[in-house]
Write a protein that holds these residues in place. Sequence first.
Motif, PDB file in Angstrom:
ATOM      1  N   ILE A   1       0.730  -0.614  -0.011  1.00 16.59           N
ATOM      2  CA  ILE A   1       0.378   0.396  -0.154  1.00 16.59           C
ATOM      3  C   ILE A   1       0.772   1.348   0.247  1.00 16.59           C
ATOM      4  O   ILE A   1       2.026   1.234   0.267  1.00 16.59           O
ATOM      5  CB  ILE A   1      -1.022   0.298   1.560  1.00 16.59           C
ATOM      6  N   PRO A   2       0.520   2.636  -0.671  1.00 12.19           N
ATOM      7  CA  PRO A   2       1.171   3.525  -0.854  1.00 12.19           C
ATOM      8  C   PRO A   2       1.942   4.097   0.242  1.00 12.19           C
ATOM      9  O   PRO A   2       2.243   4.469   0.446  1.00 12.19           O
ATOM     10  CB  PRO A   2       0.209   4.001  -1.740  1.00 12.19           C
ATOM     11  N   GLU A   3       0.601   4.237   1.786  1.00 14.06           N
ATOM     12  CA  GLU A   3       1.000   4.900   3.014  1.00 14.06           C
ATOM     13  C   GLU A   3       2.227   4.864   3.179  1.00 14.06           C
ATOM     14  O   GLU A   3       2.691   3.625   3.710  1.00 14.06           O
ATOM     15  CB  GLU A   3      -0.378   4.770   3.773  1.00 14.06           C
ATOM     16  N   HIS A   4       3.175   5.830   3.762  1.00 15.58           N
ATOM     17  CA  HIS A   4       4.527   4.992   4.833  1.00 15.58           C
ATOM     18  C   HIS A   4       3.584   4.948   5.922  1.00 15.58           C
ATOM     19  O   HIS A   4       3.620   6.631   6.532  1.00 15.58           O
ATOM     20  CB  HIS A   4       5.272   6.054   4.519  1.00 15.58           C
TER      21      HIS A   4
ATOM     22  N   GLU B   1       3.712   4.450  21.792  1.00 15.08           N
ATOM     23  CA  GLU B   1       3.662   6.000  22.089  1.00 15.08           C
ATOM     24  C   GLU B   1       4.052   6.001  21.129  1.00 15.08           C
ATOM     25  O   GLU B   1       5.071   6.863  20.795  1.00 15.08           O
ATOM     26  CB  GLU B   1       3.645   6.716  23.461  1.00 15.08           C
ATOM     27  N   ARG B   2       3.659   5.295  19.658  1.00 13.89           N
ATOM     28  CA  ARG B   2       4.666   6.607  18.323  1.00 13.89           C
ATOM     29  C   ARG B   2       3.562   6.590  17.406  1.00 13.89           C
ATOM     30  O   ARG B   2       2.791   5.926  16.740  1.00 13.89           O
ATOM     31  CB  ARG B   2       5.441   4.795  17.402  1.00 13.89           C
ATOM     32  N   PRO B   3       3.772   8.189  16.638  1.00  9.91           N
ATOM     33  CA  PRO B   3       2.792   8.592  16.254  1.00  9.91           C
ATOM     34  C   PRO B   3       1.728   7.259  15.401  1.00  9.91           C
ATOM     35  O   PRO B   3       1.180   7.397  14.089  1.00  9.91           O
ATOM     36  CB  PRO B   3       3.442   9.726  15.643  1.00  9.91           C
TER      37      PRO B   3
ATOM     38  N   ARG C   1      -0.950   5.519  13.397  1.00 10.74           N
ATOM     39  CA  ARG C   1      -1.987   5.118  12.147  1.00 10.74           C
ATOM     40  C   ARG C   1      -1.822   3.859  11.744  1.00 10.74           C
ATOM     41  O   ARG C   1      -3.034   3.701  10.845  1.00 10.74           O
ATOM     42  CB  ARG C   1      -0.902   6.082  11.262  1.00 10.74           C
ATOM     43  N   LEU C   2      -0.797   3.256  11.691  1.00  4.43           N
ATOM     44  CA  LEU C   2      -0.916   1.586  11.311  1.00  4.43           C
ATOM     45  C   LEU C   2      -1.878   0.862  11.841  1.00  4.43           C
ATOM     46  O   LEU C   2      -2.683   0.318  11.621  1.00  4.43           O
ATOM     47  CB  LEU C   2      -0.084   0.703  11.646  1.00  4.43           C
TER      48      LEU C   2
ATOM     49  N   GLU D   1      -7.436  -0.988  11.408  1.00  2.00           N
ATOM     50  CA  GLU D   1      -8.831  -1.306  12.258  1.00  2.00           C
ATOM     51  C   GLU D   1     -10.481  -0.413  11.057  1.00  2.00           C
ATOM     52  O   GLU D   1     -11.846  -1.000  11.218  1.00  2.00           O
ATOM     53  CB  GLU D   1      -9.176  -0.379  13.250  1.00  2.00           C
ATOM     54  N   ALA D   2      -9.189   0.290  10.160  1.00  2.00           N
ATOM     55  CA  ALA D   2     -10.427   0.863   9.283  1.00  2.00           C
ATOM     56  C   ALA D   2     -10.084  -0.595   8.269  1.00  2.00           C
ATOM     57  O   ALA D   2     -11.629   0.492   6.489  1.00  2.00           O
ATOM     58  CB  ALA D   2      -9.957   2.129   8.257  1.00  2.00           C
ATOM     59  N   GLY D   3      -9.742  -1.641   7.882  1.00  2.00           N
ATOM     60  CA  GLY D   3     -10.171  -2.312   7.019  1.00  2.00           C
ATOM     61  C   GLY D   3      -9.469  -2.057   5.635  1.00  2.00           C
ATOM     62  O   GLY D   3      -9.196  -3.035   4.521  1.00  2.00           O
ATOM     63  N   ARG D   4      -7.341  -1.487   5.721  1.00  2.00           N
ATOM     64  CA  ARG D   4      -6.819  -1.163   4.946  1.00  2.00           C
ATOM     65  C   ARG D   4      -5.733  -2.130   4.628  1.00  2.00           C
ATOM     66  O   ARG D   4      -4.809  -1.761   3.933  1.00  2.00           O
ATOM     67  CB  ARG D   4      -6.781   0.674   4.362  1.00  2.00           C
TER      68      ARG D   4
END
Length: 529
Positions: free
Chosen positions: A58-61, A73-75, A79-80, A85-88
Amino acid sequence: MNELLTEKPVQAPVIRCAIYTRKSTEEGLDMDFNSLDAQRESAEAFIASQREQGWTVIPEHFDDGGFSGGNTERPALKRLVDAIEAGRVDCVVVYKVDRLSRSLLDFSKIMDTFDSYGVSFVSVTQQFNTTHSMGRLTLNILLSFAQFEREIIGERIRDKIAAQRRRGKWSGGTPVLGYDVDRSGPSPKLVVNGDERGIVRHIFELYLEKQALMPVAEELNRRGWHGKIWTTRRGIEKGGRPFDKCSVHKLLTNVLYVGKLRHKENVYEGEHDAIVDEEMFREVGELLRKNGRGHGNAMRDKYGACLKGLIYCSDCQKVMVHNNTRRGSKVYRYYTCLTVIKRGRKHCETPALPAADIESEVVDQIRCIASDDGLRREILSESLTRQKAEVEELELTKVQHGRQLKRAAEEIRTISLDNVGSISSDATARLADLHEKVSTFEYSIAETERALVAHHASAVSEAEVIRAMSNFDNVWHSLSSHEQREVMALLIERIDFDRSDGTIEIKLHATAIKSLAETATDDEGGESQ
């Protein structure tokens, strides 16, 4: 017809792969090709090798640069998890297992999240795939050994700190008056500050001359002398407090001034120069022990002092200490503000209170509570309100200390992992401070939890207040002075003396009310038999 009989190739389902990368420090992240890029390149090559199985990137880093693996506690990690949870995401790929987490507990929680959303986990260099039971077993074994290795590293660091002190090397801490910290060499060391050396010697001489801590502190403050001032590595200036009895006593008992170092209960020869000769240090120590003999011992007080440690000055919120003076054969007892004792009369205007008068006033107020229904109900209401506020404050303290403990533990893990095999003296000094903080926070959390248990068990009813207070006047005069002091300490939490109008305010212990009520019940039961 032939077309119908021809089997079409089954297309593999698409497995959307998210690549997660992490680096503990920010060093080198500004380079054109850094550690995060190298981790991602390896993961992309592995995913490309599984293209026939439907794997795609997937393109998101998801890159965490400068974040420890000892916590979650890591941003980018957050996001991962949001993407999962969003099913991506169907699969998470990392270069090595410890890039995702270095904590077995945190890793287990992350894996629970992955499992609940049907997401698999793959480590490129270690060939782990958690969709298989063998991969999960091997992964848990690996993380167990990683955690064991961190504990061994911590033990080695603590041993190194102890070894440094045995060799007389200064291993960190708050700088003291008379010395500066020289960090120009391979390890930090204490060097004598020429301007402050004379001040330290003069303080020792002043104590031998005046033979009391308070006059020494007053003289030092009159001259404008103060405690050590130093600047932290972040450029923050600290120290410089005025002297009081405690700071003077701490200075006079510090073995650093005779060229030695203390580690726990042991004293070792230090590599730094002495400021005070051992004969003067010994003479001051003997005088301190002589003047302090018996202080703080409750049995030493033969004049009563049933409010000792309970009455406070409302002006400066310091406890008022019991003392006495003798004129001929007569003894006069007083309660004097601690600020006056430590820093002198000019720092607090609250007068010394005649002990007998203030003690009689407190006893009379307790008698009033025992005989007045309205006052008893007011005591109950105040007790419950205060107890609720105290529980809330304890809960907040527990949370705050828990966060501080977590931060200190994370920094210890980061320093330990970044210094495997070789550790600098600066890192050793920082670790010494951090280990001390961890011990302090752990103790504080345990004490807070014990206090919460005690508070929850101390809820009182109006009947218990009545039983506790009704028995007070019957037994008070039959008690010895020592027993009266114990009863007051059990019953009263705090007494505030207001200098402006000469009044006192008494706060009772909720736990004491309950225990006194139980004692009264036992007494009634014993009499009825």
